[in-house]
Design an enzyme around this catalytic site. Structure first.
Site, PDB file in Angstrom:
ATOM      1  N   GLU A  89      37.572 -12.276 -19.715  1.00  0.00           N
ATOM      2  CA  GLU A  89      37.079 -11.387 -18.648  1.00  0.00           C
ATOM      3  C   GLU A  89      35.637 -11.760 -18.074  1.00  0.00           C
ATOM      4  O   GLU A  89      35.430 -10.808 -17.336  1.00  0.00           O
ATOM      5  CB  GLU A  89      37.170  -9.803 -18.961  1.00  0.00           C
ATOM      6  N   HIS A 131      33.603  -3.443 -21.824  1.00  0.00           N
ATOM      7  CA  HIS A 131      35.239  -3.336 -21.534  1.00  0.00           C
ATOM      8  C   HIS A 131      35.798  -2.939 -22.954  1.00  0.00           C
ATOM      9  O   HIS A 131      35.636  -3.792 -23.962  1.00  0.00           O
ATOM     10  CB  HIS A 131      35.728  -4.532 -20.969  1.00  0.00           C
ATOM     11  N   GLU A 176      30.025  18.954 -18.864  1.00  0.00           N
ATOM     12  CA  GLU A 176      29.257  17.750 -18.720  1.00  0.00           C
ATOM     13  C   GLU A 176      29.762  16.524 -17.989  1.00  0.00           C
ATOM     14  O   GLU A 176      28.922  15.710 -17.433  1.00  0.00           O
ATOM     15  CB  GLU A 176      28.666  17.230 -20.124  1.00  0.00           C
ATOM     16  N   HIS A 231      45.814  -0.594 -19.376  1.00  0.00           N
ATOM     17  CA  HIS A 231      45.287  -1.756 -20.209  1.00  0.00           C
ATOM     18  C   HIS A 231      43.919  -1.316 -20.663  1.00  0.00           C
ATOM     19  O   HIS A 231      43.579  -1.358 -21.833  1.00  0.00           O
ATOM     20  CB  HIS A 231      44.794  -2.762 -19.182  1.00  0.00           C
ATOM     21  N   HIS A 233      39.659  -0.816 -24.933  1.00  0.00           N
ATOM     22  CA  HIS A 233      41.021  -0.366 -24.940  1.00  0.00           C
ATOM     23  C   HIS A 233      41.136   0.997 -25.489  1.00  0.00           C
ATOM     24  O   HIS A 233      41.649   1.345 -26.371  1.00  0.00           O
ATOM     25  CB  HIS A 233      42.139  -1.160 -25.653  1.00  0.00           C
TER      26      HIS A 233
HETATM   27  P1  13P Z   1      39.069 -11.778 -24.779  1.00  0.00           P
HETATM   28  O1  13P Z   1      39.441 -11.704 -26.131  1.00  0.00           O
HETATM   29  O2  13P Z   1      39.263 -12.956 -23.902  1.00  0.00           O
HETATM   30  O3  13P Z   1      37.499 -11.078 -24.472  1.00  0.00           O
HETATM   31  O4  13P Z   1      39.977 -10.788 -24.049  1.00  0.00           O
HETATM   32  C1  13P Z   1      40.149  -9.353 -24.605  1.00  0.00           C
HETATM   33  C2  13P Z   1      40.568  -8.361 -23.573  1.00  0.00           C
HETATM   34  O5  13P Z   1      40.242  -7.161 -23.872  1.00  0.00           O
HETATM   35  C3  13P Z   1      41.228  -8.814 -22.396  1.00  0.00           C
HETATM   36  O6  13P Z   1      41.116  -7.979 -21.226  1.00  0.00           O
HETATM   37 ZN    ZN Z   2      41.068  -5.782 -22.309  1.00  0.00          ZN
END
Ligand code: 13P
Ligand code: ZN
Length: 278
Positions: free
Chosen positions: A116, A140, A170, A211, A142
Site C-alpha cells: 500500500e 492502515h 466525543e 477491507h 483491518h
Molecule cells: P502489506 O503486507 O503489503 O502491507 O499488505 C497488507 C494489507 O493490509 C494490504 O492492504
Molecule cells: Zn489492508
C-alpha cells in the site's frame, strides 16, 4: 545514533505493537508509515546504506521528492515488528522526481515496503499540503467492526459519519471533519491510492469497504487514537444492531449543533460540516 535507538523509531515500533494488541493486524494485515523530519534523518543517517536499487513507486509524488519514510514491510506481521524490527520495517528514500524509492535501512532479510506504499505516499502528499506539513503519520489496519459496518450501511460518507458520530459524544470532536468511504476496490495499486487521497483532501479517516481503514495525523498518538476512536464507535454500532432492530434514541443534528456552540466545542475548535447535519 543507531536507527533503533532513535525515539521516533521506537515510538513507531510501539504504535505498531499497540495496533497488533488491538487485533487490527491479523497475519500481515495493515501497514504504517511516517514522514521523517530532516533532523530525525540527520540523527540516524550514519547507519544508512545506498546500495539497494531505486524501484518505481507505481505512482508519482513530486512534492515528497527527497523525503525519507519509516514504513512497514510488505508481507510482514505486525506482531513481529517489536521482536525483530530490522526484518520487518525499513527507511525508504524518495528520489528527486518522486517516482522511485530505495531502501536505505532495514528489511535486512530482503523485501520491500508495504504493497500500500502508493496509497500511503499519495495520502502523505495531500496531507503535507493541506496541513502545511503538520501531518506525518499514515496508519492502515483491518478493524473488525468498521469492516462489518461496510456490509450494513450505504457506502456513503454521510451515512458513516452520522452513524459513527452518534455512537459516542466525543466522536464529533475527535473526527469533526467526518469520514470518507471508498467502495470496494482492488488494494495495493494506484487506482485505490487516487480515490483514497481524494478523500484525504477533506477527511483524516478513509474507510475501505470490506477491507479496512486509513487514518492520518500529526503524531503517532493522535493517529492511533483516531483509529481507535473510530473502531470503538463502530463496535458500539455493531452491538446496538445486534440487540435491537432500531435505535430508541440517539444524538440529533441539533445536539451536534449544541456541541459546536458550547464553550466545550469552542475550546476544541469544533466545526461540523453542515452537509452531515439534517
Ligand atoms: P502489506 O503486507 O503489503 O502491507 O499488505 C497488507 C494489507 O493490509 C494490504 O492492504
Ligand atoms: Zn489492508
Amino acid at each position: 545514533m543507531k536507527v533503533l535507538e532513535a525515539k521516533i523509531v521506537r515510538s513507531f515500533i510501539q504504535m505498531c505493537d499497540d495496533g497488533w494488541h488491538q487485533g487490527w493486524h491479523e497475519r500481515n494485515g495493515g501497514n504504517a508509515s511516517y514522514r521523517m523530519k530532516e533532523e530525525e534523518v540527520a540523527e540516524v543517517k550514519e547507519e544508512f546504506s545506498y546500495e539497494r536499487p531505486w524501484t518505481p513507486i507505481g505512482t508519482s509524488v513530486p512534492t515528497l521528492a527527497g523525503e525519507y519514510f519509516l514504513v512497514t514491510g510488505s508481507g510482514k506481521f505486525f506482531q513481529n515488528i517489536i521482536r525483530d524490527p530490522e526484518d520487518s520495517i525499513c527507511i525508504a528514500e524518495i528520489d528527486d522526481k518522486g517516482e522511485n524509492y530505495r531502501i536505505v535501512w532495514g528489511l535486512v532479510n530482503g523485501g520491500k515496503p508495504t504493497s500500500e506504499f502508493p496509497s500511503h505516499l499519495m495520502n502523505h502528499e495531500v496531507k503535507k499540503r493541506v496541513t502545511n506539513g503538520a501531518h506525518r503519520v499514515i496508519y492502515h489496519g483491518h478493524p473488525v467492526n468498521v469492516i462489518a459496518l461496510t456490509f450494513i450501511l450505504p457506502l456513503e460518507d454521510k451515512a458513516f459519519t452520522r452513524e459513527l458520530w452518534e455512537n459516542m459524544t466525543e466522536c464529533p470532536i475527535v473526527f469533526q471533519e467526518g469520514v470518507g468511504v471508498v467502495p470496494w476496490m482492488v488494494p495495493g495499486g494506484r487506482a485505490i491510492a487516487v480515490e483514497t487521497s481524494k478523500l484525504m483532501e477533506q477527511y483524516n479517516v478513509a474507510i475501505w469497504a470490506h477491507h479496512g481503514m486509513f487514518c492520518s495525523s500529526d503524531t503517532f498518538d493522535n493517529c492511533f487514537g483516531l483509529f481507535h476512536t473510530v473502531e470503538k464507535s463502530a463496535e458500539i454500532s455493531i452491538k446496538i444492531r445486534s440487540c435491537v432492530p432500531k435505535k430508541r434514541q440517539t444524538i440529533t443534528s441539533d445536539n451536534f449543533r449544541e456541541i459546536e456552540n458550547d464553550p466545550l466545542g469552542k475550546s476544541f475548535n469544533v466545526h461540523l460540516p453542515e452537509k452531515f447535519l439534517d
